[in-house]
Design an enzyme around this catalytic site. Sequence first.
Site, mmCIF file in Angstrom:
data_model
loop_
_atom_site.group_PDB
_atom_site.id
_atom_site.type_symbol
_atom_site.label_atom_id
_atom_site.label_comp_id
_atom_site.label_asym_id
_atom_site.label_seq_id
_atom_site.Cartn_x
_atom_site.Cartn_y
_atom_site.Cartn_z
ATOM 1 C CG ASP A 151 2.004 -12.207 4.643
ATOM 2 O OD1 ASP A 151 1.735 -11.997 5.791
ATOM 3 O OD2 ASP A 151 1.960 -13.436 4.754
ATOM 4 C CG ASN A 166 -6.433 -10.332 7.000
ATOM 5 O OD1 ASN A 166 -6.487 -9.954 6.604
ATOM 6 N ND2 ASN A 166 -6.245 -11.517 7.355
HETATM 7 C C1 FPP Z 1 -0.343 -8.137 6.744
HETATM 8 O O1 FPP Z 1 1.062 -8.616 7.759
HETATM 9 C C2 FPP Z 1 -0.387 -7.305 6.035
HETATM 10 C C3 FPP Z 1 -2.523 -6.518 7.022
HETATM 11 C C4 FPP Z 1 -3.330 -7.437 7.157
HETATM 12 C C5 FPP Z 1 -2.501 -5.012 6.809
HETATM 13 C C6 FPP Z 1 -1.729 -4.267 5.651
HETATM 14 C C7 FPP Z 1 -1.911 -2.852 6.199
HETATM 15 C C8 FPP Z 1 -1.498 -1.616 5.631
HETATM 16 C C9 FPP Z 1 0.457 -1.750 5.269
HETATM 17 C C10 FPP Z 1 -1.934 -0.541 5.686
HETATM 18 C C11 FPP Z 1 -2.269 0.259 4.727
HETATM 19 C C12 FPP Z 1 -2.687 1.102 4.300
HETATM 20 C C13 FPP Z 1 -3.615 1.604 3.332
HETATM 21 C C14 FPP Z 1 -3.826 2.852 3.555
HETATM 22 C C15 FPP Z 1 -4.233 0.996 2.500
HETATM 23 P P1 FPP Z 1 0.151 -9.705 8.971
HETATM 24 O O2 FPP Z 1 -1.104 -8.742 10.140
HETATM 25 O O3 FPP Z 1 -0.496 -10.569 7.966
HETATM 26 O O4 FPP Z 1 1.402 -9.554 9.590
HETATM 27 P P2 FPP Z 1 1.494 -11.286 9.865
HETATM 28 O O5 FPP Z 1 1.901 -12.134 8.343
HETATM 29 O O6 FPP Z 1 3.293 -10.754 10.010
HETATM 30 O O7 FPP Z 1 0.603 -11.721 10.921
#
Ligand code: FPP
Length: 289
Positions: free
Chosen positions: A67, A115
Amino acid sequence: MGRIGQALDGTARWLLKWRIIRGPARYLANSRYAYSIISRTDRVRTNRLRDRIKRSEMPQHVSIIMDGNRRFAWSQELGREVGHQHGKEKLKEVMDWILDLKIPYLTVYALSTENMTGREDDELDTLYDLYVTGFQEICSDPKIHSSGVKVQAVGRLELLPERVQNAIKVAEEKTGEYTNFLFTVCLAYGGREEIVDAVRELADDHAQGKISLDAIDTDAISNRLYTADLPDPDLVIRTSGEERISNFLLWQIAYSELHFTDVHWPSFSRNDLYEAIDSYQKRKRRYGL
Ligand code: FPP
């Protein structure tokens, strides 16, 4: 490492021994040697922590709620896509650390069903592109093959765009034979949805006379989850300060150790991973979990 490097490592160890690193470091604040000493001291400390946790019982299954990608980006006045890009790179680093620790199961939460309905289309497109390149990079990484890492994705994968489904298929095919490590990516995933799917399957089996009511127990449900081939997680790590589970592996984490850290996922360090494992080991020793 050159002689200067060895001298700096020695100094760092000495400063650590006498616990006076902060004072001299501040005094030398702007010197590049001070910076070098601090980073080497951090490395020495991290390596010591790694050696310590390696001597105790390691969790066999670590799962991570990654996160804070967007908050990481916004805190540096960067676009959210940069945060996600850093998040993908971090995931590859963490896989390396997990392999080094010989932890056989790693599961990450990369996209929830929430999401998929709660984010703008252009952000979802950025994420889908990252999953495609992420899976391609992972399954063409020589370390994945030399270590024998099987890669799989679980969730309602049919909801994902075709390009993501294809990238998953290729990664699963290229690594399907491996048995040393299992890396699982939860995508279009929701813990409640997973339980609903398992219950539907059970209801169907019951209607067809394949299973009696008495035979429906916790094992019957566990065996029908997307993660049926995984042991339950020993340790769940969530980054970025939120202290909730957000529909991740709800059934499987009944007895898992939960570890929350304030760092945003792209800033998650080797030391942060070792600290999470250290706290898991301490609790296990204290409570005999
Ligand atoms: C949460 O941060 C993260 C995600 C929704 C996506 C995570 C994806 C990756 C790390 C890429 C993964 C790649 C593979 C191959 C599986 P957020 O967007 O919720 O950030 P926030 O909490 O600051 O809003």
